[in-house]
Design an enzyme around this catalytic site. Structure first.
Site, PDB file in Angstrom:
ATOM      1  N   GLY A 136       0.818  -1.214   0.000  1.00 40.32           N
ATOM      2  CA  GLY A 136       0.000   0.000   0.000  1.00 40.32           C
ATOM      3  C   GLY A 136       0.847   1.256   0.000  1.00 40.32           C
TER       4      GLY A 136
ATOM      5  N   ASN B  52       1.609  -2.207   5.383  1.00 41.07           N
ATOM      6  CA  ASN B  52       1.036  -0.870   5.555  1.00 41.07           C
ATOM      7  C   ASN B  52      -0.350  -0.729   4.916  1.00 41.07           C
ATOM      8  OD1 ASN B  52       1.215   2.295   5.700  1.00 41.07           O
ATOM      9  ND2 ASN B  52       0.851   1.784   3.552  1.00 41.07           N
TER      10      ASN B  52
ATOM     11  N   SER C 130      -3.755   0.738  14.274  1.00 35.98           N
ATOM     12  CA  SER C 130      -4.288   2.093  14.472  1.00 35.98           C
ATOM     13  C   SER C 130      -4.572   2.332  15.949  1.00 35.98           C
ATOM     14  CB  SER C 130      -5.593   2.235  13.671  1.00 35.98           C
ATOM     15  OG  SER C 130      -6.264   3.409  14.070  1.00 35.98           O
TER      16      SER C 130
ATOM     17  N   TYR D 298     -13.698  -0.488  10.386  1.00 36.08           N
ATOM     18  CA  TYR D 298     -12.279  -0.101  10.377  1.00 36.08           C
ATOM     19  C   TYR D 298     -11.644  -0.479  11.716  1.00 36.08           C
ATOM     20  CZ  TYR D 298      -8.031   2.717  10.024  1.00 36.08           C
ATOM     21  OH  TYR D 298      -6.711   3.122  10.007  1.00 36.08           O
TER      22      TYR D 298
ATOM     23  N   THR E 208     -12.616  -2.538  13.997  1.00 33.33           N
ATOM     24  CA  THR E 208     -12.636  -3.987  14.241  1.00 33.33           C
ATOM     25  C   THR E 208     -11.544  -4.704  13.454  1.00 33.33           C
ATOM     26  OG1 THR E 208     -15.022  -3.830  14.535  1.00 33.33           O
ATOM     27  CG2 THR E 208     -14.118  -6.035  14.189  1.00 33.33           C
ATOM     28  N   THR E 209     -11.379  -4.323  12.196  1.00 33.57           N
ATOM     29  CA  THR E 209     -10.402  -5.053  11.372  1.00 33.57           C
ATOM     30  C   THR E 209      -8.968  -4.568  11.643  1.00 33.57           C
ATOM     31  OG1 THR E 209     -10.849  -3.561   9.499  1.00 33.57           O
ATOM     32  CG2 THR E 209     -12.062  -5.654   9.569  1.00 33.57           C
ATOM     33  N   LYS E 210      -8.821  -3.309  12.080  1.00 36.39           N
ATOM     34  CA  LYS E 210      -7.476  -2.873  12.495  1.00 36.39           C
ATOM     35  C   LYS E 210      -7.116  -3.550  13.822  1.00 36.39           C
ATOM     36  CE  LYS E 210      -5.180  -0.481  10.381  1.00 36.39           C
ATOM     37  NZ  LYS E 210      -4.351  -0.785   9.165  1.00 36.39           N
TER      38      LYS E 210
HETATM   39  N1  LIG Z   1      -3.725   8.245   8.073  1.00 40.17           N
HETATM   40  C1  LIG Z   1      -4.036   8.010   9.349  1.00 40.17           C
HETATM   41  O1  LIG Z   1      -4.435   8.907  10.090  1.00 40.17           O
HETATM   42  C2  LIG Z   1      -3.897   6.616   9.924  1.00 40.17           C
HETATM   43  C3  LIG Z   1      -4.162   6.417  11.286  1.00 40.17           C
HETATM   44  C4  LIG Z   1      -4.027   5.148  11.822  1.00 40.17           C
HETATM   45  C5  LIG Z   1      -3.643   4.089  11.026  1.00 40.17           C
HETATM   46  N2  LIG Z   1      -3.412   4.286   9.708  1.00 40.17           N
HETATM   47  C6  LIG Z   1      -3.019   3.109   8.904  1.00 40.17           C
HETATM   48  O2  LIG Z   1      -1.834   3.401   8.185  1.00 40.17           O
HETATM   49  C7  LIG Z   1      -1.850   2.740   6.914  1.00 40.17           C
HETATM   50  C8  LIG Z   1      -1.651   3.749   5.798  1.00 40.17           C
HETATM   51  O3  LIG Z   1      -2.641   4.746   5.914  1.00 40.17           O
HETATM   52  P1  LIG Z   1      -2.770   5.973   4.874  1.00 40.17           P
HETATM   53  O4  LIG Z   1      -3.521   7.028   5.549  1.00 40.17           O
HETATM   54  O5  LIG Z   1      -1.443   6.270   4.271  1.00 40.17           O
HETATM   55  O6  LIG Z   1      -3.718   5.288   3.780  1.00 40.17           O
HETATM   56  P2  LIG Z   1      -3.964   5.647   2.246  1.00 40.17           P
HETATM   57  O7  LIG Z   1      -5.402   5.366   1.986  1.00 40.17           O
HETATM   58  O8  LIG Z   1      -3.454   6.998   1.923  1.00 40.17           O
HETATM   59  O9  LIG Z   1      -3.063   4.564   1.492  1.00 40.17           O
HETATM   60  C9  LIG Z   1      -3.370   3.216   1.539  1.00 40.17           C
HETATM   61  C10 LIG Z   1      -2.746   2.534   0.341  1.00 40.17           C
HETATM   62  O10 LIG Z   1      -3.115   1.145   0.379  1.00 40.17           O
HETATM   63  C11 LIG Z   1      -3.431   0.730  -0.956  1.00 40.17           C
HETATM   64  N3  LIG Z   1      -4.319  -0.438  -0.930  1.00 40.17           N
HETATM   65  C12 LIG Z   1      -5.629  -0.454  -0.612  1.00 40.17           C
HETATM   66  N4  LIG Z   1      -6.118  -1.702  -0.757  1.00 40.17           N
HETATM   67  C13 LIG Z   1      -5.087  -2.482  -1.169  1.00 40.17           C
HETATM   68  C14 LIG Z   1      -4.973  -3.846  -1.510  1.00 40.17           C
HETATM   69  N5  LIG Z   1      -6.030  -4.664  -1.469  1.00 40.17           N
HETATM   70  N6  LIG Z   1      -3.770  -4.306  -1.902  1.00 40.17           N
HETATM   71  C15 LIG Z   1      -2.685  -3.474  -1.972  1.00 40.17           C
HETATM   72  N7  LIG Z   1      -2.746  -2.163  -1.667  1.00 40.17           N
HETATM   73  C16 LIG Z   1      -3.933  -1.676  -1.277  1.00 40.17           C
HETATM   74  C17 LIG Z   1      -4.093   1.948  -1.568  1.00 40.17           C
HETATM   75  O11 LIG Z   1      -4.114   1.878  -2.988  1.00 40.17           O
HETATM   76  C18 LIG Z   1      -3.242   3.082  -1.009  1.00 40.17           C
HETATM   77  O12 LIG Z   1      -2.142   3.350  -1.848  1.00 40.17           O
HETATM   78  C19 LIG Z   1      -3.185   2.010   6.852  1.00 40.17           C
HETATM   79  O13 LIG Z   1      -3.013   0.679   7.269  1.00 40.17           O
HETATM   80  C20 LIG Z   1      -4.049   2.756   7.839  1.00 40.17           C
HETATM   81  O14 LIG Z   1      -5.080   1.946   8.360  1.00 40.17           O
HETATM   82  C21 LIG Z   1      -3.528   5.524   9.131  1.00 40.17           C
END
Ligand SMILES: NC(=O)c1ccc[n+]([C@@H]2O[C@H](COP(=O)([O-])OP(=O)(O)OC[C@H]3O[C@@H](n4cnc5c(N)ncnc54)[C@H](O)[C@@H]3O)[C@@H](O)[C@H]2O)c1
Length: 245
Positions: free
Chosen positions: A16, A94, A135, A148, A150-152
């Site tokens: 990701g 990620n 998360s 979200y 639940t799965t995180k």
């Molecule tokens: N941004 C936040 O505030 C935050 C907070 C807590 C946790 N997170 C976690 O951090 C990670 C990154 O978050 P982000 O905000 O950069 O997300 P984002 O949505 O900007 O990026 C997620 C990426 O994952 C890719 N993706 C989605 N489904 C996919 C799949 N089936 N196979 C391969 N790639 C896939 C998407 O194309 C995207 O490029 C995530 O796991 C998110 O749950 C983010």
């Protein structure tokens, strides 16, 4: 005497990583000397700019289009990456989604498990490690999106489960639990990145929301030998919100 994190000679796979936190992690690992391989669902054309950027600071990152919720495809991709680059030292799980219940489970929980299992034989050879993005919402129940949270919580539990299973293979598994890090989704929700930053100034103990680079630094630390005695740890990277917010 100064210390530096040198990832030279290591191969790191970041899922990701076409945008957001994953892209920052891929860039950071590249800057530290790793050969990084980005896995994402988008077309390769969409990540050219990011790949070009990595080339300016280190080895040009590789890209593999892969939906991490497809077990067979994931296995093939890791086999191919190990064949092409000769090894896999680091996996950063990620990729994550805000989606319906089924897709959330498929990507946030199953996809994390599929990638870890596919990387396991290669990581065992290199005594490598895994970093999982969960998360802070799994502790607070925040976000208002039940599927979200639940799965995180699934990816949080997997961090502990996999750490326990893989430790005897010499593979460390650790996690990061971020909260409110700048993303396209947050920018859209607040109308712009600046509006989101302004909103969180007064909310966050450190006076600012997180940026992808903040989380990338934590990922680099966990993936490095500096974290050699951390296993099954989940670092809360939330600007102090949970403990002193
Ligand atoms: N941004 C936040 O505030 C935050 C907070 C807590 C946790 N997170 C976690 O951090 C990670 C990154 O978050 P982000 O905000 O950069 O997300 P984002 O949505 O900007 O990026 C997620 C990426 O994952 C890719 N993706 C989605 N489904 C996919 C799949 N089936 N196979 C391969 N790639 C896939 C998407 O194309 C995207 O490029 C995530 O796991 C998110 O749950 C983010």
């Amino acid at each position: 005497m100064s210390y530096e994190i040198d990832m030279g000679g290591k191969v790191a796979v970041v899922t990701g990583a076409a945008q957001g936190i994953g892209a920052a992690i891929a860039e950071k690992l590249t800057q530290a000397g790793a050969q990084t391989v980005i896995l994402d669902v988008c077309q390769e054309e969409q990540v050219q700019e990011l790949l070009d950027k990595t080339e300016k600071t280190g080895k040009r990152a590789g890209y593999r289009q892969c939906d991490i919720s497809k077990e067979e495809k994931v296995k093939q991709v890791f086999e191919e990456i190990a064949g092409t680059y000769g090894r896999v030292d680091i996996l950063v799980n990620n990729a994550g989604v805000v989606a319906d219940w089924n897709t959330s489970y498929q990507v946030n929980a199953l996809g994390t498990y599929y990638c870890s299992e596919a990387a396991r034989p290669y990581l065992e050879k290199t005594k490598g490690n895994i970093v999982i993005l969960t998360s802070a919402s799994v502790f607070s129940g925040g976000t208002g999106i039940p599927q979200y949270v639940t799965t995180k919580a699934g990816s949080y539990a997997l961090t502990r489960f996999l750490a326990r299973e893989y430790a005897r293979l010499g593979i460390r598994v650790n996690g990061i639990a971020p909260a409110v890090v700048m993303s396209k989704m947050l920018a859209t929700r607040f109308g712009s990145e600046e509006a989101a930053r302004e909103h969180y100034k007064s909310v966050m103990p450190l006076g600012r929301m997180g940026e992808p680079e903040d989380i990338a630094s934590v990922a680099l630390f966990l993936a490095s030998d500096m974290a050699s005695y951390l296993c099954g740890e989940v670092l809360i990277a939330d600007g102090g919100r949970m403990h002193i917010g």
